[in-house]
Design an enzyme around this catalytic site. Structure first.
Site, PDB file in Angstrom:
ATOM      1  N   ASP A  37       0.713  -1.177   0.141  1.00 19.31           N
ATOM      2  CA  ASP A  37       0.040  -0.027  -0.171  1.00 19.31           C
ATOM      3  C   ASP A  37       0.908   1.387   0.020  1.00 19.31           C
ATOM      4  OD1 ASP A  37      -1.531  -2.132   0.842  1.00 19.31           O
ATOM      5  OD2 ASP A  37      -2.242  -1.106   2.598  1.00 19.31           O
ATOM      6  N   GLU A 211     -10.476  -2.330   4.221  1.00 22.63           N
ATOM      7  CA  GLU A 211      -9.077  -2.079   4.783  1.00 22.63           C
ATOM      8  C   GLU A 211      -8.778  -0.612   3.998  1.00 22.63           C
ATOM      9  OE1 GLU A 211      -6.132  -5.966   5.151  1.00 22.63           O
ATOM     10  OE2 GLU A 211      -6.767  -5.179   2.964  1.00 22.63           O
TER      11      GLU A 211
END
Ligand code: FRU
Length: 480
Positions: A37, A211
């Site tokens: 990420d 998430e």
């Protein structure tokens, strides 16, 4: 009648020096090792910071730390040392960064507002939110000795996105409760003490864990109004399969997010707004503190299904192209629009223009063009053809198809014959987004780098982001 190429601008994107096979030229990759990420996206004093989930010790997930890079144009990056390491068995999971202009945290020094990172500390059975800070443009970091600053005793509580809420004049956090399929909102005066405001969810796509949420205001095109967007990455069962990202539009009054009514169902399951219909756009978040105040984001260009197996070395995973975000209003629905950042225009090299040609005529011209990196703008009249579009990275027994299907009324990327697809059973396939043609014309912007295809249709309302791993020799193009 076969389709006709009304207009095509095909720009080769500037070649850079030779790199390892597959290494993209203008998509961010770590120098080596595993990346996931984007984290801590913040602009400060001319630099766009791109922290990221990074494993300093290998090319699969583990030892999560915050890697760091900076850019002045969002396309070329300078690597910096690791900002937040794994420490005492606590990994540094995803989070955000802010510039604390008013020094509310007290971490600043004379005339130097601190850059403060808010990240998730992860250890067995517990996730909590922590701070790390510095006053030298992100070059050196100190972990706050009062960590954690937010701990609710849960094993899954992560990915805080913090921003300054101008209306309430305080810090606001959106953070995921992945298992509950919720996000929580918190507020703080000083980044150190956090008060719970409200929760949102479950809603929309709930089959996978939630998430990397983000909450930001996006301009509504053609107006001077804005509306709030809550984006949530979902770990599985996205529209393209595996991990993907959904969004909600609505109101955020500084305390509570109220979602607009859900859209018509797209695909199976609960009505869901999908941001991207490809298989490789996850964990996207927006930059804080952008000088023009406009939202722009970047995502991790992979999928939890196979991210650990993609055939690249010594690096693994790239980020998407940075994209500008806005909303387009139709009735009371607001569609999220993504557009490649304008800086890419400056990378255009040799330009091929085609106007008013049959597919056969156009393909004669394309015989003279080879390459891996293109920025294309295509306007095609499909006539009564069943499919219209273009094949990329064509070579011996290989091609990646990008096009529109009349029977299915959708735009698609088909990578089932794109090259190396066998490294994981969930990689090969075709990914599609609903698409109504405007005045019967197909308009596509397609951007290719060494191992990716990003397709923007309906002026950015339908986007497909897909990885491909073709043979080095497959560099042809052909309209179909
Ligand atoms: C999403 C994610 C986040 C987490 C990070 C760990 O890809 O699972 O929820 O913070 O990756 O690397």
């Amino acid at each position: 009648m076969k389709s006709r190429i009304l207009c095509a601008f095909i720009a080769s994107l500037l070649p850079l020096s030779a790199q390892e096979p597959m290494r993209p030229a203008f998509h961010f990759t770590a120098e080596k090792n595993w990346l996931n990420d984007p984290n801590g996206l913040v602009y400060h004093e001319g630099e766009w910071h791109l922290f990221h989930q990074y494993n300093p010790h290998g090319d699969t997930w583990g030892h999560m730390s915050w890697g760091h890079a900076v850019s002045r144009d969002l396309l070329t990056w300078e690597y910096l040392p690791i900002a937040i390491p794994e420490k005492d068995g606590i990994m540094a999971f995803s989070g955000s960064a802010v510039i604390d202009h008013a020094n509310t945290s007290g971490f600043g020094t004379d005339g130097h507002p601190p850059m403060v990172a808010i990240y998730t500390g992860n250890r067995e059975g517990r996730q909590d939110q922590r701070l790390s800070y510095g006053v030298d443009n992100g070059r050196s970091w100190t972990m706050f000795e009062g960590n954690p600053v937010l701990d609710v005793g849960k094993a899954d509580f992560r990915d805080p996105k913090v921003f300054w809420h101008a209306g309430k004049q305080r810090w606001t956090m959106v953070v995921a409760l992945p298992v509950e399929r919720k996000v929580s909102f918190y507020s703080s005066a000083d980044l150190k003490k956090w008060d719970h405001l409200s929760d949102f969810g479950p809603s929309g796509s709930v089959k996978g864990v939630w998430e990397c949420p983000d909450l930001f205001e996006a301009p509504i095109e053609g107006t001077d109004r804005k509306r709030w967007v809550l984006s949530v990455s979902v770990g599985d069962h996205s529209i393209a399969g595996g991990s993907g990202t959904q969004y909600f539009t609505g109101e955020f009054d500084g305390e509570r997010f109220t979602s607009d009514p859900p859209p018509k169902s797209e695909g199976s399951g609960e009505p869901t707004n999908w941001i991207d219909f490809g298989r490789d756009m996850y964990a996207g978040v927006t930059w804080n503190n952008a000088p023009d105040g406009k939202p722009r984001w970047i995502g991790w260009m992979s999928n939890l299904k196979y991210a650990g197996h993609t055939p690249t070395t010594p690096w693994r995973s790239a980020m998407s192209l940075p994209r500008m975000l806005s909303l387009r209003q139709t009735g009371d629905h607001h569609a999220l629009i993504q557009r490649p950042i304008e800086a890419l225009d400056g990378w255009r090299g040799q330009l091929t223009r085609l106007a008013g040609r049959s597919v056969d005529e156009a393909n004669k011209v394309l015989e003279g063009i080879n390459g891996k990196r293109f920025d294309m703008l295509l306007r095609i009249d499909p006539g009564n053809a069943a499919e219209a579009g273009i094949q990329l990275r064509t070579g011996k027994n290989e091609f990646t198809a990008v096009g529109w299907s009349r029977a299915k009324a959708e735009v698609f990327v088909d990578r089932s014959r794109s090259g190396n697809t066998g490294f994981h059973g969930d990689f090969s396939g075709r990914h599609a987004a609903p698409l109504e043609l405007k005045q019967g014309m197909l308009e596509l912007r397609i951007i290719t780098d060494d191992c990716s295809v990003e397709v923007f249709a309906d002026d950015g309302a339908r986007v497909i982001t897909d990885l491909i791993f073709p043979s080095e020799s497959s560099q042809g193009l052909a309209f179909v």
